[in-house]
Write an enzyme that holds these catalytic residues in place. Structure first.
Site, short mmCIF file in Angstrom:
data_model
loop_
_atom_site.label_atom_id
_atom_site.label_comp_id
_atom_site.label_asym_id
_atom_site.label_seq_id
_atom_site.Cartn_x
_atom_site.Cartn_y
_atom_site.Cartn_z
N ARG A 171 0.83 -1.20 0.00
CA ARG A 171 0.00 0.00 0.00
C ARG A 171 0.87 1.26 0.00
O ARG A 171 0.39 2.33 -0.37
CB ARG A 171 -0.89 0.03 1.25
N ARG A 175 9.62 6.46 -2.92
CA ARG A 175 9.84 7.42 -4.01
C ARG A 175 11.27 7.94 -4.00
O ARG A 175 11.79 8.28 -2.94
CB ARG A 175 8.87 8.59 -3.89
N ARG A 247 -8.67 -6.22 14.10
CA ARG A 247 -8.01 -5.29 15.00
C ARG A 247 -9.00 -4.17 15.27
O ARG A 247 -9.76 -3.75 14.37
CB ARG A 247 -6.76 -4.68 14.34
N ARG A 277 0.06 6.35 16.28
CA ARG A 277 0.13 7.69 15.70
C ARG A 277 -0.71 8.67 16.51
O ARG A 277 -1.55 8.26 17.33
CB ARG A 277 -0.34 7.68 14.24
N GLU A 298 -3.63 7.11 19.00
CA GLU A 298 -4.29 5.92 18.45
C GLU A 298 -3.55 4.65 18.86
O GLU A 298 -2.35 4.53 18.64
CB GLU A 298 -4.32 6.08 16.92
N TYR A 346 -10.20 -5.42 3.62
CA TYR A 346 -9.61 -4.13 3.96
C TYR A 346 -9.88 -3.20 2.76
O TYR A 346 -9.17 -3.25 1.77
CB TYR A 346 -8.12 -4.40 4.14
N ASP A 348 -10.59 0.58 0.97
CA ASP A 348 -10.57 2.04 1.03
C ASP A 348 -11.96 2.56 0.65
O ASP A 348 -12.75 1.86 0.03
CB ASP A 348 -9.51 2.59 0.08
N1 UDP Z 1 3.15 1.18 8.14
C1 UDP Z 1 4.32 1.23 8.86
N2 UDP Z 1 4.78 2.45 9.27
C2 UDP Z 1 4.13 3.59 9.03
C3 UDP Z 1 2.92 3.54 8.29
C4 UDP Z 1 2.46 2.31 7.86
O1 UDP Z 1 4.94 0.21 9.13
O2 UDP Z 1 4.60 4.66 9.46
C5 UDP Z 1 2.66 -0.15 7.72
C6 UDP Z 1 1.62 -0.71 8.69
O3 UDP Z 1 1.81 -2.12 8.78
C7 UDP Z 1 0.32 -0.41 7.99
C8 UDP Z 1 0.70 -0.55 6.51
O4 UDP Z 1 2.06 -0.07 6.45
O5 UDP Z 1 -0.70 -1.29 8.36
C9 UDP Z 1 -0.18 0.21 5.56
O6 UDP Z 1 -0.17 1.57 5.89
P1 UDP Z 1 -1.42 2.50 5.62
O7 UDP Z 1 -1.04 3.88 5.95
O8 UDP Z 1 -1.95 2.18 4.28
O9 UDP Z 1 -2.41 1.95 6.75
P2 UDP Z 1 -3.90 2.39 7.11
O10 UDP Z 1 -3.75 3.26 8.32
O11 UDP Z 1 -4.51 3.07 5.94
O12 UDP Z 1 -4.50 1.09 7.42
#
Ligand code: UDP
Length: 377
Positions: A171, A175, A247, A277, A298, A346, A348
Site C-alpha cells: 500500500r 519514491r 483489530r 500515531r 491511536e 480491507y 478504502d
Molecule cells: N506502516 C508502517 N509504518 C508507518 C505507516 C504504515 O509500518 O509509518 C505499515 C503498517 O503495517 C500499515 C501498513 O504499512 O498497516 C499500511 O499503511 P497505511 O497507511 O496504508 O495503513 P492504514 O492506516 O490506511 O491502514
C-alpha cells in the site's frame, strides 16, 4: 416491494441511493445513532474542529466515476495527505521519499544515486517477497525497515511483519523524488462539511427511510424484496462458527490550546512508544481556522466481542473460518453481503463506493443479487 439495507455506512448509503433513484422504496436500518459508519465526522462543540470520530479518513481515488459520484453529494476541498513519522529522536517524511532517505543517512543524494544506494542496502536474494518483512527488506533494506516499519507494524497488527502478507506494505510507495503525497491517486480531497453530511445527502431521497439506533438480526428481517447487509459477515450467522478476527482501535482524546504537532498525522515508528500515531483533527480541514485543537492518540489491539471492528486480520486461521462462513452465506436467499464488514476485506472508501455502485447495478439489472457480488476470498 421495499428493499432493506442494513448499515448506513458508505456501502449501504450508495446502494440505497442507487435503488431509490431507479424507483425502488428502500428502508435503511443502522445500529448506531448516526450514519456514515467509521467515516463519521462530528464538529467538536468547544473548539469547532471537525473530528474524524473513528479515526482519519482521506478520500483518494483513481476512479473518475467515483470522484464524480461523491461530488454529487458534497463539495470537496483540496487536501493532500502528508504524513510525518517520529523515530530515533527525529521527524521524517513519509512515504519514504528522497527527503527521508537523505535525512536518514545524512546524505545529499540525487534520485539515481539514491536508487542505487537503496538497492545496495536491499536484500536482492529475495526474488518473490511473500511477507511484509521480505517486501521491506527487498525494497528498502534493514535500516529503514527497522526505523519506520517494524515497530509500527508490530503495534498496528499485534504480530511480527514476518507473519503478515506483503500486500499490506505494498500500500505504501517508495519514491526517489521529493513527492511526499502519501497517496499516488489522481484525485484527493476532503468533503468540506465532513463525511456524515455527505452520507446524509446520499440518503436524503423521498424513497429512502432511515432508522437510526436500530440493529436488525436475520430472524427479524421481515418481508422485503431483498436485503443488503453491510454488517459483519459472521454476525449475520450469530458467530456460530466462531469470530472472524479484527483489530480494533482505541483513541485517547486530548485537547490543546494552539497547534500541537503542526500536521494532521504523526506516526511513531518505534515499538516502545505504545501508540501508533497522533492525529490532529483541525489539520484535516486546512481551509478552516481554529485556535483550539482536538487530538487522538491511536492504539491498536485485538477486537473483542463488544468492540468496533476496524481491520480484518485475514491470516491463515481467519481465512479458513472465512471460507466456512462464505459457504454458509452462499446458501442464503435474498441477501447480499456488502462492504468492508460484509465481505471481511480491507477496503478504502473509493473501492467501497465503486463496489456499492456495481452491486446496485447487478440488482437493478436482474431484479435480484447473489450473496456476494464481490467475493471475500
Ligand atoms: N506502516 C508502517 N509504518 C508507518 C505507516 C504504515 O509500518 O509509518 C505499515 C503498517 O503495517 C500499515 C501498513 O504499512 O498497516 C499500511 O499503511 P497505511 O497507511 O496504508 O495503513 P492504514 O492506516 O490506511 O491502514
Amino acid at each position: 416491494m421495499t428493499v432493506l439495507v442494513i448499515g448506513a455506512g458508505l456501502s449501504g448509503a450508495v446502494i440505497a441511493r442507487q435503488l431509490a433513484e431507479a424507483g425502488h422504496r428502500v428502508t435503511v436500518c443502522e445500529a448506531r445513532a448516526h450514519v456514515a459508519g467509521n467515516c463519521h465526522t462530528e464538529r467538536d462543540a468547544d473548539t469547532g474542529v471537525m473530528v474524524h470520530v473513528y479515526g482519519p479518513h482521506i478520500f483518494h481515488t483513481d476512479d473518475a466515476q467515483v470522484w464524480d459520484y461523491v461530488h454529487r453529494f458534497a463539495h470537496f476541498q483540496p487536501y493532500k495527505n502528508r504524513v510525518k513519522t517520529t523515530s530515533r529522536g527525529q521527524v521524517f517524511s513519509l512515504p519514504i521519499n528522497l527527503h527521508t532517505i537523505n535525512q536518514f543517512y545524512g546524505r545529499t543524494l540525487r534520485p539515481d544515486e539514491a536508487r542505487a544506494f537503496i538497492e545496495a542496502q536491499a536484500d536482492t536474494s529475495i526474488t518473490d517477497p511473500q511477507t511484509f518483512e521480505e517486501q521491506a527488506l527487498r525494497f528498502v533494506g534493514p535500516d529503514l525497515y527497522e526505523a519506520f516499519f517494524r515497530g509500527y507494524t508490530v503495534k498496528q497488527w499485534g504480530m511480527s511483519p514476518a507473519d503478515l502478507p506483503a500486500a499490506i506494505l505494498k500500500r505504501l510507495p517508495v519514491r526517489f523524488n521529493y513527492d511526499d503525497n502519501y497517496f499516488a491517486h489522481r484525485f484527493q480531497g476532503m468533503p468540506e462539511h465532513g463525511y456524515t453530511a455527505m452520507v446524509e445527502a446520499m440518503l436524503d431521497h423521498p424513497a429512502i427511510t432511515v432508522h437510526l439506533s436500530r440493529p436488525v438480526t436475520p430472524d427479524a428481517v421481515g418481508d422485503y424484496a431483498h436485503t443488503f447487509y453491510a454488517g459483519p459477515l459472521d454476525g449475520w450467522f450469530g458467530h456460530r462458527l466462531g469470530r472472524l478476527g479484527y483489530r480494533t482501535l482505541d483513541f485517547e482524546r486530548f485537547t490543546y490550546a494552539g497547534d500541537y504537532q503542526g500536521c494532521a498525522v504523526m506516526n511513531y515508528g518505534e515499538e516502545d512508544v505504545p501508540y501508533t500515531r497522533i492525529t490532529e483533527h483541525k489539520h484535516f480541514s486546512p481551509w478552516e481556522d481554529h485556535d483550539g485543537s482536538v487530538l487522538y492518540r491511536e492504539y491498536s489491539r485485538a477486537c473483542e466481542a463488544e468492540d468496533i471492528p476496524y481491520y480484518p486480520i485475514r491470516q491463515v486461521r481467519e481465512k479458513a473460518l472465512l471460507r466456512d462462513y462464505v459457504a454458509l452465506a452462499e446458501q442464503a436467499q435474498g441477501v447480499t453481503f456488502v462492504g468492508r464488514l460484509g465481505t471481511y476485506r480491507y477496503l478504502d472508501m473509493d473501492v467501497t463506493i465503486r463496489e456499492a455502485l456495481d452491486t446496485a447495478a447487478v440488482f437493478l439489472k436482474g431484479g435480484s443479487a447473489p450473496p456476494f457480488v464481490h467475493a471475500p476470498l
